[in-house]
Design a protein around this motif. Sequence first.
Motif, PDB file in Angstrom:
ATOM      1  N   ASN A  29      25.594  11.061   6.844  1.00 42.35           N
ATOM      2  CA  ASN A  29      25.522  10.109   5.733  1.00 42.35           C
ATOM      3  C   ASN A  29      25.679   8.657   6.188  1.00 42.35           C
ATOM      4  N   GLY A  30      25.708   8.426   7.495  1.00 43.04           N
ATOM      5  CA  GLY A  30      25.771   7.059   8.007  1.00 43.04           C
ATOM      6  C   GLY A  30      27.163   6.473   8.115  1.00 43.04           C
ATOM      7  N   VAL A  31      28.185   7.216   7.682  1.00 38.32           N
ATOM      8  CA  VAL A  31      29.544   6.674   7.682  1.00 38.32           C
ATOM      9  C   VAL A  31      30.191   6.799   9.063  1.00 38.32           C
ATOM     10  N   LEU A  32      30.157   7.999   9.635  1.00 36.28           N
ATOM     11  CA  LEU A  32      30.775   8.220  10.942  1.00 36.28           C
ATOM     12  C   LEU A  32      29.773   7.886  12.056  1.00 36.28           C
ATOM     13  N   GLU A  33      30.159   8.197  13.319  1.00 37.42           N
ATOM     14  CA  GLU A  33      29.332   7.801  14.453  1.00 37.42           C
ATOM     15  C   GLU A  33      28.322   8.877  14.837  1.00 37.42           C
ATOM     16  N   CYS A  34      27.379   8.453  15.661  1.00 39.29           N
ATOM     17  CA  CYS A  34      26.441   9.366  16.309  1.00 39.29           C
ATOM     18  C   CYS A  34      27.044   9.720  17.670  1.00 39.29           C
ATOM     19  N   LEU A  35      26.998  11.013  18.020  1.00 39.29           N
ATOM     20  CA  LEU A  35      27.680  11.490  19.218  1.00 39.29           C
ATOM     21  C   LEU A  35      26.788  12.401  20.056  1.00 39.29           C
ATOM     22  N   TYR A  36      27.107  12.469  21.347  1.00 45.57           N
ATOM     23  CA  TYR A  36      26.503  13.443  22.255  1.00 45.57           C
ATOM     24  C   TYR A  36      27.647  14.287  22.797  1.00 45.57           C
ATOM     25  N   VAL A  37      27.486  15.607  22.765  1.00 45.97           N
ATOM     26  CA  VAL A  37      28.491  16.507  23.327  1.00 45.97           C
ATOM     27  C   VAL A  37      27.870  17.199  24.534  1.00 45.97           C
ATOM     28  N   GLY A  38      28.592  17.179  25.648  1.00 45.02           N
ATOM     29  CA  GLY A  38      28.110  17.828  26.857  1.00 45.02           C
ATOM     30  C   GLY A  38      29.246  18.529  27.577  1.00 45.02           C
ATOM     31  N   MET A  39      28.888  19.184  28.686  1.00 44.35           N
ATOM     32  CA  MET A  39      29.913  19.798  29.522  1.00 44.35           C
ATOM     33  C   MET A  39      29.559  19.512  30.977  1.00 44.35           C
ATOM     34  N   THR A  40      30.591  19.477  31.827  1.00 39.79           N
ATOM     35  CA  THR A  40      30.382  19.084  33.212  1.00 39.79           C
ATOM     36  C   THR A  40      31.411  19.706  34.138  1.00 39.79           C
ATOM     37  N   GLY A  41      31.053  19.810  35.404  1.00 36.46           N
ATOM     38  CA  GLY A  41      32.000  20.199  36.440  1.00 36.46           C
ATOM     39  C   GLY A  41      32.622  18.966  37.091  1.00 36.46           C
ATOM     40  N   LYS A  42      32.144  17.788  36.701  1.00 42.52           N
ATOM     41  CA  LYS A  42      32.681  16.515  37.207  1.00 42.52           C
ATOM     42  C   LYS A  42      33.714  16.000  36.211  1.00 42.52           C
ATOM     43  N   THR A  43      34.186  14.775  36.412  1.00 41.02           N
ATOM     44  CA  THR A  43      35.024  14.185  35.369  1.00 41.02           C
ATOM     45  C   THR A  43      34.078  13.640  34.290  1.00 41.02           C
ATOM     46  N   PRO A  44      34.536  13.542  33.040  1.00 43.45           N
ATOM     47  CA  PRO A  44      33.676  12.961  32.009  1.00 43.45           C
ATOM     48  C   PRO A  44      33.171  11.568  32.392  1.00 43.45           C
ATOM     49  N   LYS A  45      34.028  10.767  33.053  1.00 44.29           N
ATOM     50  CA  LYS A  45      33.614   9.418  33.443  1.00 44.29           C
ATOM     51  C   LYS A  45      32.461   9.467  34.452  1.00 44.29           C
ATOM     52  N   GLU A  46      32.580  10.335  35.465  1.00 45.73           N
ATOM     53  CA  GLU A  46      31.502  10.475  36.457  1.00 45.73           C
ATOM     54  C   GLU A  46      30.205  10.922  35.778  1.00 45.73           C
ATOM     55  N   ARG A  47      30.332  11.851  34.841  1.00 50.82           N
ATOM     56  CA  ARG A  47      29.146  12.381  34.150  1.00 50.82           C
ATOM     57  C   ARG A  47      28.503  11.295  33.287  1.00 50.82           C
ATOM     58  N   PHE A  48      29.323  10.484  32.611  1.00 51.40           N
ATOM     59  CA  PHE A  48      28.803   9.387  31.798  1.00 51.40           C
ATOM     60  C   PHE A  48      27.997   8.416  32.669  1.00 51.40           C
ATOM     61  N   ILE A  49      28.533   8.096  33.851  1.00 49.06           N
ATOM     62  CA  ILE A  49      27.830   7.189  34.767  1.00 49.06           C
ATOM     63  C   ILE A  49      26.497   7.799  35.194  1.00 49.06           C
ATOM     64  N   GLN A  50      26.469   9.118  35.454  1.00 49.66           N
ATOM     65  CA  GLN A  50      25.201   9.776  35.804  1.00 49.66           C
ATOM     66  C   GLN A  50      24.177   9.606  34.681  1.00 49.66           C
ATOM     67  N   HIS A  51      24.613   9.800  33.437  1.00 53.45           N
ATOM     68  CA  HIS A  51      23.705   9.635  32.296  1.00 53.45           C
ATOM     69  C   HIS A  51      23.158   8.206  32.246  1.00 53.45           C
ATOM     70  N   LYS A  52      24.063   7.234  32.330  1.00 51.62           N
ATOM     71  CA  LYS A  52      23.659   5.831  32.141  1.00 51.62           C
ATOM     72  C   LYS A  52      22.795   5.304  33.282  1.00 51.62           C
ATOM     73  N   THR A  53      22.973   5.829  34.504  1.00 51.69           N
ATOM     74  CA  THR A  53      22.192   5.343  35.641  1.00 51.69           C
ATOM     75  C   THR A  53      20.908   6.143  35.839  1.00 51.69           C
ATOM     76  N   GLY A  54      20.706   7.193  35.024  1.00 56.09           N
ATOM     77  CA  GLY A  54      19.504   8.005  35.164  1.00 56.09           C
ATOM     78  C   GLY A  54      19.471   8.789  36.462  1.00 56.09           C
ATOM     79  N   ALA A  55      20.620   9.293  36.886  1.00 60.30           N
ATOM     80  CA  ALA A  55      20.736  10.025  38.152  1.00 60.30           C
ATOM     81  C   ALA A  55      19.772  11.212  38.194  1.00 60.30           C
ATOM     82  N   VAL A  56      19.296  11.525  39.414  1.00 58.96           N
ATOM     83  CA  VAL A  56      18.437  12.692  39.626  1.00 58.96           C
ATOM     84  C   VAL A  56      19.055  13.563  40.718  1.00 58.96           C
ATOM     85  N   ASN A  57      18.700  14.850  40.714  1.00 60.78           N
ATOM     86  CA  ASN A  57      19.230  15.735  41.760  1.00 60.78           C
ATOM     87  C   ASN A  57      18.357  15.652  43.011  1.00 60.78           C
ATOM     88  N   LYS A  58      18.686  16.459  44.016  1.00 65.90           N
ATOM     89  CA  LYS A  58      17.957  16.396  45.293  1.00 65.90           C
ATOM     90  C   LYS A  58      16.469  16.687  45.138  1.00 65.90           C
TER      91      LYS A  58
END
Length: 113
Positions: A29-58
């Motif tokens: 309804n536009g009142v609360l926020e838009c969110l992304y939920v994920g899971m990782t074997g890294k720390t959430p901070k490391e995973r967030f940085i991967q998302h924002k930098t567009g990281a790719v695997n080998k």
Amino acid sequence: MPYQVYVIELSKRVFTENRRFREANPQFNGVLECLYVGMTGKTPKERFIQHKTGAVNKKGHPLSSKIVKKYGSYLRPSLYNHIKPLHTRAEALKMEETLALELRRKRYAVWFN
């Protein structure tokens, strides 16, 4: 290796600009926020940085969600800190879905894989 579930707040532009996101969240309804939920074997901070930098695997496959790369603002630890680390990938995937659906019921707009 323990897995963690994490939540990233997205810019509300994702709701107006992304048809698939909008269609996945008819309850929003536009009142609360838009969110992304994920899971990782890294720390959430490391995973967030991967998302924002567009990281790719080998092999050159993206490790980031296009939605988070474009619209991700910051981590929302208050929405996931109560979830203890999980022992298997399967448990983490199930918890990711459980948390995402719980947040949708609370009227957040949520994207998860």
